[in-house]
Each structure stands twice: as C-alpha cells, then as structure tokens.
Scaffold this motif. Sequence first.
Motif, PDB file in Angstrom:
ATOM      1  N   ILE A  95       0.181  -7.152   7.036  1.00 18.67           N
ATOM      2  CA  ILE A  95      -0.416  -6.164   7.943  1.00 18.67           C
ATOM      3  C   ILE A  95      -0.146  -4.751   7.445  1.00 18.67           C
ATOM      4  N   ASN A  96       1.090  -4.536   6.955  1.00 16.73           N
ATOM      5  CA  ASN A  96       1.413  -3.176   6.521  1.00 16.73           C
ATOM      6  C   ASN A  96       0.756  -2.817   5.196  1.00 16.73           C
ATOM      7  N   GLU A  97       0.581  -3.820   4.339  1.00 13.01           N
ATOM      8  CA  GLU A  97       0.056  -3.504   3.015  1.00 13.01           C
ATOM      9  C   GLU A  97      -1.467  -3.408   2.966  1.00 13.01           C
ATOM     10  N   THR A  98      -2.111  -4.014   3.928  1.00 12.31           N
ATOM     11  CA  THR A  98      -3.578  -3.967   3.917  1.00 12.31           C
ATOM     12  C   THR A  98      -4.071  -3.268   5.180  1.00 12.31           C
ATOM     13  N   THR A  99      -5.343  -2.924   5.158  1.00 15.97           N
ATOM     14  CA  THR A  99      -5.908  -2.240   6.330  1.00 15.97           C
ATOM     15  C   THR A  99      -7.065  -3.037   6.912  1.00 15.97           C
ATOM     16  N   TYR A 100      -7.213  -4.296   6.461  1.00 18.62           N
ATOM     17  CA  TYR A 100      -8.327  -5.094   6.974  1.00 18.62           C
ATOM     18  C   TYR A 100      -8.180  -5.302   8.472  1.00 18.62           C
ATOM     19  N   SER A 101      -9.324  -5.445   9.136  1.00 20.62           N
ATOM     20  CA  SER A 101      -9.205  -5.628  10.581  1.00 20.62           C
ATOM     21  C   SER A 101      -9.056  -7.095  10.970  1.00 20.62           C
ATOM     22  N   GLY A 102      -9.035  -8.000  10.000  1.00 22.84           N
ATOM     23  CA  GLY A 102      -8.805  -9.401  10.312  1.00 22.84           C
ATOM     24  C   GLY A 102      -8.502 -10.192   9.057  1.00 22.84           C
ATOM     25  N   TYR A 103      -7.910 -11.370   9.228  1.00 24.80           N
ATOM     26  CA  TYR A 103      -7.519 -12.200   8.081  1.00 24.80           C
ATOM     27  C   TYR A 103      -7.966 -13.636   8.310  1.00 24.80           C
ATOM     28  N   VAL A 115      -8.224 -14.557  12.226  1.00 20.07           N
ATOM     29  CA  VAL A 115      -7.396 -13.893  13.216  1.00 20.07           C
ATOM     30  C   VAL A 115      -7.537 -12.383  13.045  1.00 20.07           C
ATOM     31  N   LEU A 116      -7.619 -11.670  14.165  1.00 25.73           N
ATOM     32  CA  LEU A 116      -7.823 -10.227  14.125  1.00 25.73           C
ATOM     33  C   LEU A 116      -6.499  -9.497  13.979  1.00 25.73           C
ATOM     34  N   ARG A 117      -6.480  -8.477  13.168  1.00 27.02           N
ATOM     35  CA  ARG A 117      -5.296  -7.677  12.927  1.00 27.02           C
ATOM     36  C   ARG A 117      -4.695  -7.167  14.241  1.00 27.02           C
ATOM     37  N   ARG A 118      -5.557  -6.627  15.090  1.00 24.69           N
ATOM     38  CA  ARG A 118      -5.086  -6.040  16.338  1.00 24.69           C
ATOM     39  C   ARG A 118      -4.411  -7.085  17.220  1.00 24.69           C
ATOM     40  N   ASP A 119      -5.025  -8.265  17.329  1.00 31.39           N
ATOM     41  CA  ASP A 119      -4.431  -9.334  18.131  1.00 31.39           C
ATOM     42  C   ASP A 119      -3.101  -9.773  17.549  1.00 31.39           C
ATOM     43  N   LEU A 120      -3.059  -9.844  16.210  1.00 29.41           N
ATOM     44  CA  LEU A 120      -1.839 -10.283  15.515  1.00 29.41           C
ATOM     45  C   LEU A 120      -0.697  -9.308  15.789  1.00 29.41           C
ATOM     46  N   ILE A 121      -0.965  -8.023  15.652  1.00 26.49           N
ATOM     47  CA  ILE A 121       0.071  -7.010  15.864  1.00 26.49           C
ATOM     48  C   ILE A 121       0.590  -7.088  17.293  1.00 26.49           C
ATOM     49  N   ILE A 122      -0.348  -7.140  18.252  1.00 29.33           N
ATOM     50  CA  ILE A 122       0.070  -7.154  19.663  1.00 29.33           C
ATOM     51  C   ILE A 122       0.887  -8.402  19.957  1.00 29.33           C
ATOM     52  N   SER A 123       0.440  -9.559  19.432  1.00 25.88           N
ATOM     53  CA  SER A 123       1.138 -10.809  19.740  1.00 25.88           C
ATOM     54  C   SER A 123       2.542 -10.825  19.140  1.00 25.88           C
TER      55      SER A 123
END
Lengths: 736, 736
Positions: free
Chosen positions: A602-610, A625-633
């Motif tokens: 998450i820190n090394e990339t800026t994609y909005s999902g993986y 999976v969405l970056r935003r959901d991953l960070i929040i979870s």
Amino acid sequence: MVTGFTSYNGGGMNGTSKMMDFLEEPLPGVGTYEDFNTIDWVREKSRDRDRHREITSRSKESTWALIHSVSDAFSGWLLMLFIGLLAGSLAGLIDISAHWMTDLKEGVCLAGFWFNHEHCCWKSNTTFTDRDKCPEWMSWSQLIIGHGEGFAPYACGSGIPEIKTILSGFIIRGYLGKWTLIIKTITLVLAVSSGLSLGKEGPLVHVACCCGNILCHLFTKYRKNEAKRREVLSAAAAAGVSVAFGAPIGGVLFSLEEVSYYFPLKTLWRSFFAALVAAFTLRSINPFGNSRLVLFYVEFHMPWHLLELVPFILLGIFGGLWGAFFIRSNIAWCRRRKTTKLGKYPVLEVFVVTAITAILAFPNEYTRMSTSELISELFNDCGILDSSKLCEYVNDFNSTKGDDLPDRAAGPGVYTAMWQLALALIMKVFITIFTFGMKVPSGLFIPSMAVGAIAGRLLGVAMEQLAFYHHDWIIFSGWCSQGADCITPGLYAMVGAAACLGGVTRMTVSLVVIMFELTGGLEYIVPLMAAAMTSKWVADAIGREGIYDAHIRLNGYPFLEAKEEFSHKTLAMDVMRPRRNDPPLTVITQDSMTVEDIETIINETTYSGYPVVVSRESQRLVGFVLRRDLIISIENARKKQDGIVSTSIIYFTDHSPPLPPSSPSMLKLRSILDLSPFTVTDQTPMEIVVDIFRKLGLRQCLVTHNGKLLGIITKKDVLKHIAQLANQDPDSILFN
Amino acid sequence: MVTGFTSYNGGGMNGTSKMMDFLEEPLPGVGTYEDFNTIDWVREKSRDRDRHREITSRSKESTWALIHSVSDAFSGWLLMLFIGLLAGSLAGLIDISAHWMTDLKEGVCLAGFWFNHEHCCWKSNTTFTDRDKCPEWMSWSQLIIGHGEGFAPYACGSGIPEIKTILSGFIIRGYLGKWTLIIKTITLVLAVSSGLSLGKEGPLVHVACCCGNILCHLFTKYRKNEAKRREVLSAAAAAGVSVAFGAPIGGVLFSLEEVSYYFPLKTLWRSFFAALVAAFTLRSINPFGNSRLVLFYVEFHMPWHLLELVPFILLGIFGGLWGAFFIRSNIAWCRRRKTTKLGKYPVLEVFVVTAITAILAFPNEYTRMSTSELISELFNDCGILDSSKLCEYVNDFNSTKGDDLPDRAAGPGVYTAMWQLALALIMKVFITIFTFGMKVPSGLFIPSMAVGAIAGRLLGVAMEQLAFYHHDWIIFSGWCSQGADCITPGLYAMVGAAACLGGVTRMTVSLVVIMFELTGGLEYIVPLMAAAMTSKWVADAIGREGIYDAHIRLNGYPFLEAKEEFSHKTLAMDVMRPRRNDPPLTVITQDSMTVEDIETIINETTYSGYPVVVSRESQRLVGFVLRRDLIISIENARKKQDGIVSTSIIYFTDHSPPLPPSSPSMLKLRSILDLSPFTVTDQTPMEIVVDIFRKLGLRQCLVTHNGKLLGIITKKDVLKHIAQLANQDPDSILFN
C-alpha cells in the motif's frame, strides 16, 4: 463488481441478518469514495438492489415495514415532484428578479457615486430609453458578479460540462451543494440583468441539478447511493431545460441525448414528470405575464415552400461553420486563460469584458436590448400593429386583409435595422467567444441562438425583398406571386438560431424538439431538421467535439464519451498495465501475505486496488480488493481486534487452515474482497473493452491470458489510450 | 466476443489484406445464423466496425474509394429516407383503400349470391344508412381475410411482440419479408374495412418494419449485418407509429421505450428523420382530406380545473383495471387456442368472430361505425353546428356566443347516446378479447382507445350534467357557475383512451407524447399524465407484464426484458451448466484432439458452441468456438485440403509444433476461434450476469472459479432461470 461487504460473502441465500449488518455499515468509510474519483456503477447498483430486496422481504413482516416499503417505492416520485416545484419556482424567481433588476437598475456612477443614474449619464446620451446603458454607469449587478465568485468557485460557467462528468460517475464534492445553488442563483440574476452576452439557460440546468442533489438528502435511498442519485440528477437536468425553454419533452430528450450517461427507462418517465411539474410551476408563476414560459415563444401561420429548403440549408452551413469556429476560438482562449497570467485575475477579466460589452453594445439598438428580447423580436413575424423598426415596410393598405401582411418593399427602417443587425452579428460573434468560460454563470444557448437568429433574419429579409422585386423569376414564379405573403423572415431567424445552437452543442433530436415546442407547429420541424442536420454535418467535418466535450477535455475530466465509436484496432494487451518492460503486476496472494507485506504494498504503490490471486506462481485470479477498503479494514483490525500484529497473516479464503498455537492470530478479510471482478482476455479488441467500460460503468477490468492474470486496465488507462490515439497528450487526463 | 475469423487471428495491426479475406468471406456460412436462433450482438458490431475501418483506410487510396466511403456514410440516411417515403405511401394507400372498400362494400349475399346488396338486406333492415350491416350480407373483405392467411402465416396478429423479439436479436426468417408485406397490406385493408374490433395501428408498425427490412437489401452495410439491420428496424418501427398516429416524436419515443432493444443515439436521430419523412409523405397524400394524418385529431380550447384530476385519476384506475383484465383474459383465450382443437380452424374462427361482431354491432349505432370514427366522435367537443346525437343538448341560443357552448342540460339524444355507448362499451370489452390474437392483422391501439374513450365520454357527460344541475355544490362552486362552459366531455374521452391504452401496453412517455401530438396542447399533458401514471400503477399492481410481453412469453420467444429488474439473490454458479451432479462440461483442447474426436463431440451433443481449453487437467480457458463454424470448417477442410483425415489433429494454437513425418497433416482452426469469450466468476450475482447479457447482447458467457473453467451460461439458461424464479414453467422458453 459487487464487493464482499454486501452479503455475498457467504455465497448463499442466508441474507437478511447479514444484510442488516451491511445496512448499518459496521465500518464507516468502506464503500464510499474520495473526492475527484470515479464511482463503480456496478457496485452502487448492486447495493441499491440489496437494499430494495431487504425492504421487500421485510415488508411481509409487519404493517409498519409494509408502509415503509410503499413509501420507499414512491419516494422517487415524491422527489421528482419536489424537484419540479423547486426548479420551477427558482426559474420564476430568477426571471422576475432579473426583470426587476433591469427595471430598477440602481447602481453606482463611476464618475462619482453621488450622481444619480440620469445625472451620471447626462453627457453621453439624452434619450430616455438609452439612458441606463452609458459606460460610466455601472449597475450593481455588474459590480457584484465580479465579487460573488469569491464565495463559490463552482458557481461560474455554464456547468453543463461538469454535470456531464458528474453524471458519468465522477465525484466533485460541493459542485451541486447548497452554497453553489445560492451563489449561482444570485449571480445568475445579476449576470442576466447586466447585459453580458450570456443566457440563463445553461446555468438553469446547473441550478436544477443543485436542487436535485440537495433534495436527495431527504431520502436515504438517494442520499447514500451514488448511482441512484445520478438518476435523479438526470431528471433534474431535464427539469432545468424544461423551464429554460418551456419545453418539457425537449428537456427530457436533452437530458437523454446530451447530458446523461446512465438513463434507464424508469428515469425517462420520471424525468418527464419532473420536467412537466417544473414547467407548470413556472407557468403558474407566470414571470412574463403572457402565460408563456419563455420570452421568445412564437406562433407562425404561414406555410413554407420546398424551395426555401435551399436558404435553410445555407443557414445550416453557416451554423456549422460558426459552431466549429466558436469552439476552436473559445477553447484556444480558455487554454490561454488556464496557462497564462490572465487566469489569475478573473474579477478584473469580468470587469473588462463587461465594460467592453457595454461600450460596444451601447451604440447599437439591437445589442443594447437583452438577448432574449432580441431573439424574441427577430423570431417575431411582422403584423399590422408591430411598431418595431424591423417591420417598417412600405405599407399598402389597400391590399391588406386580416393579420397577415403580403410581401412588401422594405422601408428605410428595415434597411437601417439590417445594418445594425449586421454589426450586432459581428459583435456577438466575437464577444461571445470571450464571455463563455469567464468566471460568471454563463449560458451558451441564448448567445448562440442570437447569432443564428440575426443571420437568419438578414437572410430572410433578403429573400423576402428578392421575392418581392423579382417575383417573376423562375424560382419564385411557382409560389410567390405579387401581393402574396410567401416568405416569413421570422421563420428564417428561428431556423438560423437552431442551426447555430446545433453547431455549437451538436444536439440533434432534442434541439429540434425544443424548437418545435417553442413554435408549436409540426410543420416547421422539417426546416428546423434540415438546418440542424446540415449544421451538425458541417461542424462535425471540421471538428468532432461539441463545446461541452471540448470543455471536458480542456479540464481533463475522466469522461468516457458514449457517442463516439472507438475505431482503432488495438487490443487489450496494448493498453493494460504493466507494459511489456515494466515490473510485473502488483498482486496480493489469498493466504500467504502478512499485514506488514500488504502495508508495504500500500505504501509503495498508489493503485486504487489490487488483484488477489491463488499464488504468485499460478496467477489464478480470485478477486479484487480496493486500496481504500484495505486501509480502513487493517486500521480497524489493528485497533479493535486482539492479536493483530505486523506478522499476522491476512486470509482472503473462505476457510482458513488451523494455525499453530505460537503464531499470531490471523486477519480474515474475505468480506472486503470483490469475488466477481470483470475480466477480459488479452486478445480482446479495445473497442469491446471500451464498450464494456461504457455500458457497465466499470472502474477497472482485469486482463487474463489462458486463465492467468496478466494485467489491469482502468478507466483512466482507457481515456489515456483514446487521447493518445487521437494524437493528444495522454497526460491531459487528470483524475482517477 | 469477436470471433477469430475477423482479422484478430494475427493479434496485430497487419490488417488490410486479411480483412479483405474476411469481406470476401472465403467460407460461406461462417458467421451467419440459422433460423430461430439468437444473434451475437458483440460479434455483429465488431464486424461492422471492421468493415467501416477498412472502408475508411481505403478511402485515402483513390478518389473512387473516397466516394465509396462517403456514400457508405450517407447510405444510412438514404435508407431512412426510403423507409419514410415507403411507409408513408403505404399508410396512405391503406387508408385510401380501406375507405374505398368501406364505401364500395360490394360483397356477396350469403342467402343467395345473385341477390344484390339492398335486396339481400331487405328483410333485416330498410333504412338506407344501415343497409350494409345486415348479417346476411357478407362483404368481400370479410370473406378474403379468412383466406389470405393461407399464404402468409406471419401476416396475422399485431406483429409487435415478434418485432420486439426480432429487435432483441432473434432471427425469424420471412417475418419481415416481401410476401408478408404484400399479404399484410392487403389483409389489413380488408380487416380494417370489415368492421372487426381492431385497428390498423399495430400492423402499420409491422408493415413499416417489413419496408425497412426489404430496403436493407439495397445496401450491403445493412444486408449483411444483423445488428445494423436491427438499428434500421427500430427506426422503421418509429416511422410506423408516426404514420399510425401522426405523431413523429411519439413514434420515436415508442420505438425507444417499447419496441427497441439496442438503441444508440445515432439511431434516435435517424429514427426521427424516418418518422418525419413518413409523416410528411402521408400528409401530402392527405388520405382524410383534412390535411391531418389521423381521423381523430382534435383541438381543445377550454382549460381544465385542478379538481377534475379526480375523475381523470378514476379513469386511470378504470384503464388499469381494464388493461389487467384484458391481458389475463386474452392470454387465457390465446392459450386455449394454442392447446385445444380451436387453433386448427383459424379461418372458421375468423368467420365466427366476424359474424358475431357483425350481429352484435349491427343494432348499435356506435359499434356500427368504424372504430376510428367512433373515437373521433367521442373526442370531439360539441360545437354549435354539430349534428351528432352526442351533441343534442337543450339549446339556449340566448346565452350562446361564439363557437364554445356553455354547459347545458342534456337533451333526449344525449340520454339515448349514453345508453348506446354503455352497451357499446360492454360489447367492445368482450369482443376485443377474442379478436386480438386471431389470424388477422389486428392492432390493439384502436380498440383499447375506443373502450377508454367510451368510458371517458360517459364520465365526462355525467360530470357535465352534475356540474350543470348542481353548480352550487362546494366542489363546483369555485369554477363552474351557471352558464359557464367548464367541463369538456371530449377531453374525458381522450384521457380515458390514454388510460386504457396505457393499461394494456404499459407505455408511459410515448403514450403521453402521442396523445399530446394528437391534441396539440401542452396544457392537456397533465391530465393525460395523471391518467397514464395511475393506469400503469394499477395495472402493474395486478400483473407486471404488458400485452406484448405476455404474448412473447406465451409464444416462448427468447426475449430478455430490459425493463424488469432481476431481483433475486442467485449466483452464476446456480444457473450455469453443468449442474452439480451432471457430467462435466464438454470442452475441446487446443492442441490434442483429432478431427474424429471433435466430430464425435459434435454428433453426441447439441450445444451451439464449445469452450477451448489448454488441457483438460488445467481447465485454463483459451477461447470459444461455435458448432456451426466448426462443422463448416471441418467439412470444407475434408473436401479441399489434402491429407485431412479422421486422425488429423486440430490445432487452435497460434504456432503448431513440427509434426513427425508419418503423422497425417494437421488442421489449423485458430481463425474460427473466438479469443475473447466473456467470462464471469461463479460468485457473480445473477443480477449482474443478467445486466451483462442485456447490455452487451451476449449469447453465452463462460463461468470460471479461481481461473479454472467451470461451466457455461447461455441466454436460454438465463431466461429459464428467470421463468423458474417467477414460478413459471422453464420449458416454456422454446428457442435458442
């Protein structure tokens, strides 16, 4: 596609209790969007269907739930009613206020604020009717529009390019908020009464959309769902055009053809309802005192002759050329404004343009009057009682019967009017280029129509005189004998107006229907259609984009045009990332990565999902999976769940293996995994990929080859690819 | 998706020469469809884009190619022009012939063919006006409609359900052919003039679509591409409604809302053009001699009062109830016709129904006249000069001013007319149920409108008398003083007609716009909309399907409704084949199966296509190959290619390995392989799968799990699944 936080995580039908969880949204933020991002239509629509299903299934349980279910079903109609009422009332308010301002015209004298209006203008002009147009006299309105912008940067411009972008699924927070509505309404009144070369029609669409967006907050169904809200906004846009032109059917078609992106048939019916309510609200307010919704409503009674199609088509060509010229010049000027220092002084620009407009407009009667009035006068057919200069024909009362006058020789008034109109045409053509895009609420419909109406009237009068003096010519002999009324210059003005509006906006059906609703006669559809068609063909031959699309591209909004066919022969593999020599795609494995691994990604990339895969070796796709959901979870788990440390393994699988006792507790995140991501093969032609993105409203799509995950295509990649193929700068696409 | 026989087989940009191959179609039959099969929209659209690209790229080479390119671009417009001209002319011809037939009414006397008309009818009736309605007198028309059916089974019925199905991508050869056109036109004239309870409006849509389909053969672009042809048919349907109701805008909206499946904006503009041309062609023919396109055009001048919305909504409720009742009864009757012996005697049925209609219709003035005339009379507002029985009010000439009469007491004529209308209503309600679906060209619009118009006129006259005698009642006091003209019974008739038509067809916007174009006043849109909305809600509450959808389901056509939301929570894995306990999916491997293996698979299964995988073990998906293409290619190779025997290995790979010298030569079939089949995961909710099928127009979709091929979902599977969830017999879906 549907992310797992809806109730698909179990994969079964054991819905209700889990859906309750979803409705209560245990993790706030999951499933929402950041500003300047694109929504996922499929996910939003799925959420709405879940919600609907839940309400339907609960409705059998109790009377209260049944009432809730019924009221939920009718909330859409109620909302449309409110939008119609509010949009109609606001339009009436704007009309009345603008009129009042024009009458009142209390302002300040630049030569000395203590001078009153007449006093201030003494030196320039002594006639009564022209007194409030002297350049020394600056009305309040001209002053305030310059300052209103400080409050709401979004209140300026026509708003239609932004609304198109928002409707296509982009998020611009505050663009349709209550402050924008208030400032836009006030500045619109001031701008319209200031005499600038702009109209209230485009901004009225923005005002109506603001109403729609604000009223959405009354209903949970629309407040919480971005897709449902956009349906409402489409209807609101229809209501806006409906009150702007008094054309409910035209408004709905405008929304369908020009503005909307996702327009199910249900929305068509509701839009129609909203447009009608708005039109009738406005009519009951009756701002012009003639029970018409617009100033330039007109009724023609004369038939037209087939040979007249030639001048109509000429007007179409003129309209197309003007449209293409206007778009090029306006875009060039706006780009200059964006890139040079000019853009830093918007208030000064407004002042300068207003002053120049006032000075240039002042000497000419036809530019001095408000543009709507000008159009109204140009559309108007000369009756016996008309006192306008345009109707100063050499009267021959012997041959006059009833209200329709036969063709006559033009009197000196008409010749004067012709010269003045020609000058007005030149002035309007140039001043509009600089006015549209300025930091004031500026509609384009009325100035465009004015340009066309002037050109049309000039041609119409010329034809009329030609027919009068040469009615023995072979082209006139069949239908135009002496003393007959065979040419209606007002109709030429209307056809010219349609042609120019068509050239600028590239509207087709909606344009003809709006004009039809303005005239009320089915008969005149054919001339209008001929002109609109010619105008569109000519303009398209020079440049494919309408003014709104050009402004969208200028601003770099991520808008995927639904009308343009993608005509290149590229394949998905040419567009997807990673490119040939790039490092491989960043993927997450379903059962072997730790919290730390994922945080690093998450820190090394800026994609909005993986993408999530079975294993790096097999590259078999499991989900997305969405970056935003991953960070929040992960944040939430670290805070609230015991034993989650950096070495905890994250499982996206359905069942997790038993862990050895010493290892840290694991984190199950299947609920945020989208188990049904869209995939295409690497051999899929891009035309089909573009079609899928458009029709399903995707944000991203994964690319596979023989069942192995290869790469990803996002909406931005598609837009960049299209820009590149059109020899444009792919980096002009700014947002996600 | 795009099959490999287009130029994607190379995967690169080396296009033109290969595309030439494609255009010349080396293997006739590859890429075509069998009768009663569903087309693949994505493939058809890709083929058209390839074609377009090729023409565009060649246009730079020579002037001739440039002309070809320009003429290709304009061929669509030319085609629309032709369709408009032909549809308008045919509509005029039908109107004039039907009129002529009604006047001529030369027929045969059943009591003895040598009796002339008057003689034959002597006993039944002696008045002059009624003479040609005696049951013994059978007009030629009644005789011939029974026999016309022998020639063209497709010429019967309204045609709209079939056209909807065809437009959604189904193939019914001959349904829109020249014989259907000829027979339908002739029988339509006869049926309309026969006095049956049917209208020409629905069949006119069919006639216009036949014109469109036949004219498509003039242009390669449309002849060879099923998707492009459907665009033309959508426009033709709009032209059909345009001439049927004199409503070009309403026609376009009807096509958009009710008939079409794939309706890009380009089609909207072209449909509008075709609809306009058709309307103006018909107007220049002027079949009714009043320069109107329809018999029941009307202009109201009286405003309506807000309180009148109550009776209008009551009419809406009536219309909804009638619509629901009609659909249920008519479907029950048609099912009976399909399943019992009744269906074997269509000609007898037509005779019996015609005879019963004639006998029942004869005594009542209002059923004796043609239905269009009846509607025209009911819509009409009573003026001073009207001599109709409906206008026999107690005249008070002192208070009469101008053309508008004040409210008056009904005279004896009105009371008689009321009774007759009530009886006519009952008769129309029942006879229409048996008439629609019979083996004659039968429109539903006019009978539905007649039922509603009668009900509306009855209510309107009742309201009028109520207001006249009780103008001091509180509900009337505000707006209905004595001697004022406050209620227009004709408007009630029109609102009732709209309500009933809405209840039967579930049209919304198009209905209101058609009615608006019939009246010409924006003012009356609100009552029409109130009635249409109520009617749709009431009818939808009883049964979701409109009459056309109900007939589509009755006939088992594979039509995937675009309006209905799929609201169940099933997943792709619940729908895909093979089911849980079935044998595994039949697949073809890309490089290990012999000609014999594949021929065995083709003979043992009936699937219309097979997935191609890397190997049976990995189940990694490579592409999809169609059965038809496979059969044609193998046959062709066996005939023309040396060394192809049963043990030849078929390669679907890009590069084939070197073969040992002893082995038979291999068969490369990558060119027929679709390298970009659509896939979804097994966890994808069916609502999304249904959405994909609808929006992209797929025939089939493959299902994967973690990158492995699991199964397949075809359009038929989807339709069966939907039928099952709606508790219907899934085997009612008959075709592929």
